[in-house]
Design a protein around this motif. Structure first.
Motif, PDB file in Angstrom:
ATOM      1  N   LYS A  69      37.750  38.818  44.445  1.00  0.00           N
ATOM      2  CA  LYS A  69      38.189  39.749  44.549  1.00  0.00           C
ATOM      3  C   LYS A  69      37.067  40.765  45.364  1.00  0.00           C
ATOM      4  CE  LYS A  69      40.229  43.719  42.280  1.00  0.00           C
ATOM      5  NZ  LYS A  69      40.841  43.983  40.724  1.00  0.00           N
ATOM      6  N   SER A 120      47.244  46.935  47.172  1.00  0.00           N
ATOM      7  CA  SER A 120      45.963  47.420  47.063  1.00  0.00           C
ATOM      8  C   SER A 120      45.768  48.800  47.677  1.00  0.00           C
ATOM      9  CB  SER A 120      44.874  46.443  47.491  1.00  0.00           C
ATOM     10  OG  SER A 120      44.935  45.294  46.848  1.00  0.00           O
ATOM     11  N   ALA A 124      40.272  49.948  49.360  1.00  0.00           N
ATOM     12  CA  ALA A 124      39.701  48.944  48.684  1.00  0.00           C
ATOM     13  C   ALA A 124      39.700  47.873  49.712  1.00  0.00           C
ATOM     14  CB  ALA A 124      40.364  48.768  47.416  1.00  0.00           C
ATOM     15  N   SER A 125      40.859  47.739  50.227  1.00  0.00           N
ATOM     16  CA  SER A 125      41.178  46.682  51.145  1.00  0.00           C
ATOM     17  C   SER A 125      39.912  46.533  52.257  1.00  0.00           C
ATOM     18  CB  SER A 125      42.667  46.589  51.513  1.00  0.00           C
ATOM     19  OG  SER A 125      43.507  46.468  50.646  1.00  0.00           O
ATOM     20  N   ARG A 128      36.624  45.585  50.814  1.00  0.00           N
ATOM     21  CA  ARG A 128      36.467  43.929  50.483  1.00  0.00           C
ATOM     22  C   ARG A 128      36.776  43.620  51.901  1.00  0.00           C
ATOM     23  NH1 ARG A 128      40.824  45.216  45.816  1.00  0.00           N
ATOM     24  NH2 ARG A 128      39.285  45.837  44.193  1.00  0.00           N
ATOM     25  N   ASP A 131      42.944  41.681  51.268  1.00  0.00           N
ATOM     26  CA  ASP A 131      43.616  42.021  50.100  1.00  0.00           C
ATOM     27  C   ASP A 131      43.931  40.527  49.280  1.00  0.00           C
ATOM     28  OD1 ASP A 131      45.634  42.820  48.396  1.00  0.00           O
ATOM     29  OD2 ASP A 131      46.886  43.788  49.960  1.00  0.00           O
ATOM     30  N   ASP A 208      49.988  40.686  40.049  1.00  0.00           N
ATOM     31  CA  ASP A 208      48.582  41.139  39.921  1.00  0.00           C
ATOM     32  C   ASP A 208      47.517  40.271  39.772  1.00  0.00           C
ATOM     33  OD1 ASP A 208      47.048  43.301  40.601  1.00  0.00           O
ATOM     34  OD2 ASP A 208      47.727  44.730  39.174  1.00  0.00           O
ATOM     35  N   THR A 216      49.645  49.836  35.814  1.00  0.00           N
ATOM     36  CA  THR A 216      50.033  49.727  37.327  1.00  0.00           C
ATOM     37  C   THR A 216      51.204  48.686  37.545  1.00  0.00           C
ATOM     38  OG1 THR A 216      47.629  49.610  37.489  1.00  0.00           O
ATOM     39  CG2 THR A 216      48.875  48.535  39.228  1.00  0.00           C
TER      40      THR A 216
END
Length: 252
Positions: A69, A120, A124-125, A128, A131, A208, A216
């Motif tokens: 991740k 996501s 954040a994607s 990183r 995804d 998830d 979430t």
């Protein structure tokens, strides 16, 4: 140089324990498949579907999830996907057994599944470069199909607004932060049918990486229900241990 590229160049080391020879050694792979079982948070938030995880979020499992991740070790996606597919299979088997015990019959043994990844945040994607949840859900769908259960990736959800970083937030704060955050992708079919297999319907299963407070997954389930799709279950790779002992919670 990215971690994914280094994994191709350097001799592999296990992301779970550091042992040389493989990206995920047999012992750490077993850790990811420790015990697929219901692992809902306690107390569960309203609207949380039947919640299963393959293992606890600790030890080698935690290190492998974080390596994929946050550190770009995308070669771990099939390893993590195997835990999701095993968890979906265990959940489906338990439901068939429960129906048989109540005399409702074994319907559902051959039903397909549509895996809906929790979206996501776009920021954040971008940070990183990938995804991870969507990638794991897609690989898990392929694994389930190879094992004879029709399955497909169903990216039905997107973030409808920006949310704050969840780190450090309690369950009530997370619920406020995520309220109304997800929505169904415009034009998405919310009652999908898997291709092949000739099935009349498919179970919608949220996916998830980790469940902590469950807010979430509950928000994702709310968005699906608002569009007319009832999620049958929520499946994660791992679940945190930050839960009250059963019976301790006395809230409404």
């Amino acid at each position: 140089m990215s971690s994914a590229l280094l994994d191709l160049i350097l001799p592999p080391r296990c992301a779970g324990c550091g042992a040389p020879g493989a990206l995920a050694c047999p012992s750490c792979r077993a850790e990811l498949l420790r015990e697929p079982a219901p692992r809902p948070p306690d107390p569960p938030p309203p609207g949380l579907p039947d919640c299963w995880s393959a293992t606890a979020y600790d030890g080698a499992a935690r290190r492998m999830i974080l390596a994929c991740k946050e550190r770009g070790r995308t070669a771990l996606v099939p390893v993590l996907a195997a835990s999701v597919s095993a968890c979906v299979t265990a959940w489906a088997a338990s439901r068939v057994a429960a129906r048989a015990d109540t005399g409702a019959g074994g319907g559902g043994a051959s039903r397909g599944v549509w895996l809906v990844p929790v979206p996501s945040a776009r920021a954040a994607s971008r940070r990183r470069g990938h995804d991870p949840v969507r990638a794991v859900a897609a690989a898990a769908a392929r694994e389930l199909s190879r094992r004879g259960r029709p399955a497909a990736l169903a990216p039905l959800l997107r973030q409808g607004r920006r949310v704050a970083d969840q780190a450090g937030l309690g369950s009530a704060e997370r619920a406020v932060n995520l309220s109304g955050a997800f929505q169904v992708v415009p034009g998405a079919a919310v009652r999908p049918r898997p291709s092949g297999g000739g099935l009349e319907a498919a179970d919608v299963v949220l996916v998830d990486d980790i469940v902590t407070t469950g807010t979430t997954l509950a928000e994702a389930a709310r968005a699906l229900r608002a569009a007319g799709a009832e999620p049958s279950a929520a499946v994660t790779i791992a679940a945190t241990r930050r839960r009250r002992p059963i019976g301790e919670y006395h809230g409404p």
